[in-house]
Design a protein around this motif. Sequence first.
Motif, PDB file in Angstrom:
ATOM      1  N   MET A   1       0.777  -1.216   0.081  1.00 40.50           N
ATOM      2  CA  MET A   1      -0.231  -0.104   0.133  1.00 40.50           C
ATOM      3  C   MET A   1       0.897   1.325  -0.040  1.00 40.50           C
ATOM      4  O   MET A   1       1.908   1.291   0.845  1.00 40.50           O
ATOM      5  CB  MET A   1      -0.873   0.133   1.408  1.00 40.50           C
ATOM      6  N   THR A   2       0.342   2.264  -0.727  1.00 40.48           N
ATOM      7  CA  THR A   2       1.089   3.596  -0.794  1.00 40.48           C
ATOM      8  C   THR A   2       0.153   4.803  -0.761  1.00 40.48           C
ATOM      9  O   THR A   2      -0.679   4.725  -1.411  1.00 40.48           O
ATOM     10  CB  THR A   2       1.931   3.520  -2.184  1.00 40.48           C
ATOM     11  N   PRO A   3       0.499   5.636   0.161  1.00 35.45           N
ATOM     12  CA  PRO A   3      -0.579   6.619   0.127  1.00 35.45           C
ATOM     13  C   PRO A   3      -0.444   7.542  -1.095  1.00 35.45           C
ATOM     14  O   PRO A   3       0.832   7.646  -1.742  1.00 35.45           O
ATOM     15  CB  PRO A   3       0.020   7.772   1.169  1.00 35.45           C
ATOM     16  N   SER A   4      -1.610   8.058  -1.837  1.00 36.41           N
ATOM     17  CA  SER A   4      -1.610   8.975  -2.991  1.00 36.41           C
ATOM     18  C   SER A   4      -0.702  10.427  -3.010  1.00 36.41           C
ATOM     19  O   SER A   4      -0.317  10.787  -3.934  1.00 36.41           O
ATOM     20  CB  SER A   4      -3.012   9.048  -3.348  1.00 36.41           C
ATOM     21  N   ALA A   5      -0.902  10.854  -1.599  1.00 34.79           N
ATOM     22  CA  ALA A   5      -0.591  12.085  -1.623  1.00 34.79           C
ATOM     23  C   ALA A   5      -0.373  12.637  -0.087  1.00 34.79           C
ATOM     24  O   ALA A   5      -0.801  11.745   0.961  1.00 34.79           O
ATOM     25  CB  ALA A   5      -1.654  13.210  -2.002  1.00 34.79           C
ATOM     26  N   ILE A   6       0.325  13.479   0.166  1.00 34.81           N
ATOM     27  CA  ILE A   6       0.596  14.341   1.697  1.00 34.81           C
ATOM     28  C   ILE A   6      -0.843  15.151   1.736  1.00 34.81           C
ATOM     29  O   ILE A   6      -0.609  16.129   0.891  1.00 34.81           O
ATOM     30  CB  ILE A   6       1.848  14.687   1.861  1.00 34.81           C
ATOM     31  N   LEU A   7      -1.339  15.061   2.690  1.00 40.17           N
ATOM     32  CA  LEU A   7      -2.697  15.872   2.847  1.00 40.17           C
ATOM     33  C   LEU A   7      -2.218  17.103   3.811  1.00 40.17           C
ATOM     34  O   LEU A   7      -2.554  18.356   3.383  1.00 40.17           O
ATOM     35  CB  LEU A   7      -3.638  15.040   3.261  1.00 40.17           C
ATOM     36  N   GLU A   8      -1.591  16.899   4.652  1.00 36.68           N
ATOM     37  CA  GLU A   8      -1.214  17.935   5.883  1.00 36.68           C
ATOM     38  C   GLU A   8       0.255  17.892   5.913  1.00 36.68           C
ATOM     39  O   GLU A   8       0.914  16.902   6.315  1.00 36.68           O
ATOM     40  CB  GLU A   8      -2.013  17.704   6.909  1.00 36.68           C
ATOM     41  N   SER A   9       0.748  18.960   5.945  1.00 34.06           N
ATOM     42  CA  SER A   9       2.129  19.324   6.379  1.00 34.06           C
ATOM     43  C   SER A   9       2.077  20.212   7.513  1.00 34.06           C
ATOM     44  O   SER A   9       1.448  21.286   7.397  1.00 34.06           O
ATOM     45  CB  SER A   9       2.846  19.867   5.067  1.00 34.06           C
ATOM     46  N   ASP A  46      -4.032  21.356  -3.449  1.00 37.34           N
ATOM     47  CA  ASP A  46      -4.487  20.052  -2.857  1.00 37.34           C
ATOM     48  C   ASP A  46      -4.259  19.746  -1.334  1.00 37.34           C
ATOM     49  O   ASP A  46      -4.712  18.505  -0.894  1.00 37.34           O
ATOM     50  CB  ASP A  46      -4.403  18.720  -3.775  1.00 37.34           C
ATOM     51  N   GLY A  47      -3.384  20.732  -0.719  1.00 29.05           N
ATOM     52  CA  GLY A  47      -2.871  20.151   0.535  1.00 29.05           C
ATOM     53  C   GLY A  47      -3.166  21.437   1.523  1.00 29.05           C
ATOM     54  O   GLY A  47      -3.829  22.316   1.337  1.00 29.05           O
TER      55      GLY A  47
END
Lengths: 136, 136
Positions: A1-9, A46-47
């Motif tokens: 499994m791999t996350p599609s994106a970093i949502l929050e930094s 998108d983040g």
Amino acid sequence: MTPSAILESALYVTDLAAAEAFYRDIIGLQALGKVEGRHVFFRCGDGVLLLFNAEATKIPPAPDARLKVPPHGTAGEGHLCFAATAEEIAAWRKHLAANNIAIESDFEWPQGGHSIYIRDPSGNSIEFAEPRIWGF
Amino acid sequence: MTPSAILESALYVTDLAAAEAFYRDIIGLQALGKVEGRHVFFRCGDGVLLLFNAEATKIPPAPDARLKVPPHGTAGEGHLCFAATAEEIAAWRKHLAANNIAIESDFEWPQGGHSIYIRDPSGNSIEFAEPRIWGF
């Protein structure tokens, strides 16, 4: 499994009001939410960029809290990099100069692509870089 | 002016080898680069996750360095959130359990959308959340 994106930094800041003004007025981000003394959150593409007062976020949630957000918080100078095209970096240089924000470093990477670096009011190292420095 | 996206997000870790194994084997990210003792970088979607050993990155660049990357580095538990759909969160729960990674918190936000939280080997608070918790 791999996350599609970093949502929050996240970045931790020592003066939330100064950080809010900086990321709103100089960086031009749109605020998504704010809790006085604890955090200010901004949308970026998108983040989401989370700015936290670590002294508040280190406190664990109450045993009866409905939203048990785990404690976290750092001290020191963090790092974040915004995407920018070569043309945008040129425009950022002018915009930052007009706002008396010093550019700490400005160079071309060996693999191609440019970065400039500034400090936010809490001393976090903020970079603007072309995505091609990563080969994308 | 507004940046179009966050290109790089950073976490500081106390054990680079453990962090590298965790983000590669458990989170499933693809390494982009590594400097022994200093950092490991991973691709995630259109962004990059930077894992730093703060003790190395706090050292300023040499006066004659060609790439004057400004010093930075934090101590304490940072935060990062990966995007995940509801179905992906269900799959992450199983995957994490199979790898003996404890879920520290697991809840639905009042505005709709779910988050789960784990710790990386350095204690950073890592979240998986639906982008709709931010209204997008």
